[in-house]
Design a protein around this motif. Sequence first.
Motif, PDB file in Angstrom:
ATOM      1  N   ARG A  28       0.844  -1.207   0.000  1.00 59.94           N
ATOM      2  CA  ARG A  28       0.000   0.000   0.000  1.00 59.94           C
ATOM      3  C   ARG A  28       0.878   1.256   0.000  1.00 59.94           C
ATOM      4  O   ARG A  28       1.022   1.928  -1.016  1.00 59.94           O
ATOM      5  CB  ARG A  28      -0.946  -0.024   1.208  1.00 59.94           C
ATOM      6  N   ASP A  29       1.509   1.545   1.109  1.00 58.67           N
ATOM      7  CA  ASP A  29       2.318   2.768   1.189  1.00 58.67           C
ATOM      8  C   ASP A  29       3.469   2.700   0.187  1.00 58.67           C
ATOM      9  O   ASP A  29       3.835   3.693  -0.445  1.00 58.67           O
ATOM     10  CB  ASP A  29       2.866   2.916   2.615  1.00 58.67           C
ATOM     11  N   HIS A 220       4.984   4.448  12.701  1.00 55.16           N
ATOM     12  CA  HIS A 220       5.062   4.367  11.238  1.00 55.16           C
ATOM     13  C   HIS A 220       6.101   5.397  10.792  1.00 55.16           C
ATOM     14  O   HIS A 220       5.804   6.572  10.641  1.00 55.16           O
ATOM     15  CB  HIS A 220       3.659   4.698  10.716  1.00 55.16           C
ATOM     16  N   HIS A 222       8.749   6.971   8.224  1.00 54.22           N
ATOM     17  CA  HIS A 222       9.413   7.116   6.927  1.00 54.22           C
ATOM     18  C   HIS A 222      10.869   7.479   7.241  1.00 54.22           C
ATOM     19  O   HIS A 222      11.195   7.835   8.374  1.00 54.22           O
ATOM     20  CB  HIS A 222       8.688   8.161   6.076  1.00 54.22           C
ATOM     21  N   ASN A 263       9.014   4.258   3.482  1.00 56.84           N
ATOM     22  CA  ASN A 263       8.975   3.775   4.861  1.00 56.84           C
ATOM     23  C   ASN A 263      10.333   3.191   5.218  1.00 56.84           C
ATOM     24  O   ASN A 263      11.109   2.818   4.339  1.00 56.84           O
ATOM     25  CB  ASN A 263       7.941   2.650   4.992  1.00 56.84           C
TER      26      ASN A 263
HETATM   27 MG    MG Z   1       3.108   6.360   5.246  1.00 55.38          MG
END
Ligand code: MG
Length: 310
Positions: A28-29, A220, A222, A263
Amino acid sequence: MSSVVNDRKAGGDRLTTGLIRIIEVGPRDGLQNEPGIIPTENKIAFVNALSRTGVAEIEAGSFVSPKAVPQLADSDEVFRKIERMPHVVYSALVPNERGLERARAVAAQKIAVFTAASETFAQRNIHATIRESIDRFVPVISGAKRDGMAVRGYISTAIFCPYEGRIEPARSAEVMKRLLDLGVDDISLGDTIGKASPADVRALLDTVLPHIARERVSLHFHDTYGMAVANALTAWKEYGIETFDSSAGGLGGCPHAPGASGNVATEDLIVALKASGATVPVDEEKVMAAGRQIGGTLNRPFASRLSKIS
Ligand code: MG
Ligand code: HMG
């Protein structure tokens, strides 16, 4: 090496087990910001490969507007065709009731609603104020719960916003409390632009943890400034946070976070946590192989450190 860390800040003398849960967000990301359209069968193969790595959850797609994120317009088909493993939870991003319908139609086990701690980012990303976005979630969350789906709540720009700069931890805590009131099961706090340092992570966790059990918190990160691994180690060692979002090969980015990198790479995070004494039931070599497989179709250099030496 001990697999038990002292949770000195979050719970006084409570001890954590040291067992890490990885939420793999690469499909997804990782893929939402790619300039090209990736063939559906490659996405399916990516998810299937990740299913065999030991990760606890895979965010396999996104049921947002295909106009907003054309790269993931085929998430319905991906969900229908992946081979689901019993020990893996397959989740998807859902912005509204239409998204919930799509998640329901493909029997996603978990949905993730998403808002932000910064008004400007919320406006750019989902065309709503924070309050409007949360109002929109009310029927989404109750509908998902009625159908037995788990619900995650993402808070983007929990530390820095690309438009507003530093975000006070109290603003993230406020949004988190509202999502918890609506019944979300877990919260993912996003360093969307990958700028946070361990000091920022401490400030955020000091503010939010009095309001939520740390078992329900995921971080989460990055990795734009290269501090994501240090941040995760800080959160684990000092606060007993055991759930982290990451993406194979360090893929990723958000269309509304200009300049932000992917990420933190799942394989790099695993290596760092294992080296620090955590038990991580995920095979970093298999994660890297899954990332390489999809990376081959993206035509850009692989971001993980581990991949550069093996
Ligand atoms: Mg993200
Ligand atoms: P909107 O443009 O304000 O208005 O969308 P709308 O609701 O009228 O929808 C526009 C069009 O999309 C309409 O089609 C809708 O039918 C359609 P039209 O009438 O023009 O033909 N539509 C949908 N189609 C399919 N599925 C749906 C859906 N909803 C609407 N679910 C909206 C508002 C929120 C939907 C839109 O802005 C959107 O989809 N945004 C998503 C943006 C996004 O996905 N960003 C990246 C994910 S967030 C992120 O990466 C951060 C995170 O990783 C954490 C971190 O790093 O911090 C999670």
